[in-house]
Design a protein around this motif. Structure first.
Motif, short mmCIF file in Angstrom:
data_model
loop_
_atom_site.label_atom_id
_atom_site.label_comp_id
_atom_site.label_asym_id
_atom_site.label_seq_id
_atom_site.Cartn_x
_atom_site.Cartn_y
_atom_site.Cartn_z
N ARG A 47 -0.82 10.13 2.55
CA ARG A 47 -1.56 9.94 1.31
C ARG A 47 -1.83 8.47 0.99
N VAL A 48 -2.13 7.71 2.05
CA VAL A 48 -2.54 6.31 1.92
C VAL A 48 -3.98 6.23 2.39
N THR A 72 -4.05 -2.14 -10.41
CA THR A 72 -3.20 -1.06 -10.92
C THR A 72 -2.05 -0.72 -9.98
N HIS A 73 -2.05 -1.26 -8.78
CA HIS A 73 -0.94 -1.02 -7.85
C HIS A 73 0.32 -1.74 -8.33
N LYS A 74 1.43 -1.15 -8.00
CA LYS A 74 2.75 -1.72 -8.30
C LYS A 74 3.46 -2.00 -6.97
N ARG A 76 5.99 -0.63 -5.79
CA ARG A 76 6.36 0.62 -5.14
C ARG A 76 5.19 1.20 -4.34
N HIS A 77 3.96 0.97 -4.78
CA HIS A 77 2.80 1.45 -4.05
C HIS A 77 2.64 0.67 -2.73
N ARG A 80 5.27 1.85 -0.35
CA ARG A 80 4.90 3.16 0.21
C ARG A 80 3.86 3.00 1.31
N ALA A 81 2.88 2.12 1.09
CA ALA A 81 1.86 1.86 2.11
C ALA A 81 2.50 1.26 3.36
#
Length: 99
Positions: A47-48, A72-74, A76-77, A80-81
């Protein structure tokens, strides 16, 4: 800019070649078009969203993934990527810059 640097540094630490950038668009060099498509499929499964950019848009042998960092990315995003990029390494038959 801090998130872009986090993504760039993390991808390089995973062994990827990251193209220079002065923007939110991060190009991760893969090499062969088929490998870029395989990495793209692996990232989508995680889901990237990172489209494979391949010939004729770029020269043969320089296919890449295009990741875009948004305000808007944090952290944690980005983490995850990077985890998804780490898993995607197994999809690459011939990593760019390696024999």
């Amino acid at each position: 800019h801090a998130l872009v640097a986090r993504l760039v540094d993390g991808a390089r630490a995973l062994g990827y070649t990251v193209l220079p950038t002065d923007s939110a668009v991060v190009g991760v060099l893969i090499g062969e078009a088929a490998d870029a498509l395989a990495v793209g499929a692996s990232l989508r499964a995680d889901r990237v969203w990172a489209p494979a950019i391949r010939p004729p848009s770029v020269p043969v042998g320089t296919a890449r993934m295009r990741l875009t960092v948004m305000a808007t990315h944090k952290d944690r995003h980005i983490d995850r990527a990077l985890e998804a990029l780490a898993r995607a390494r197994s999809a690459i038959a011939h990593p760019a810059g390696r024999a």
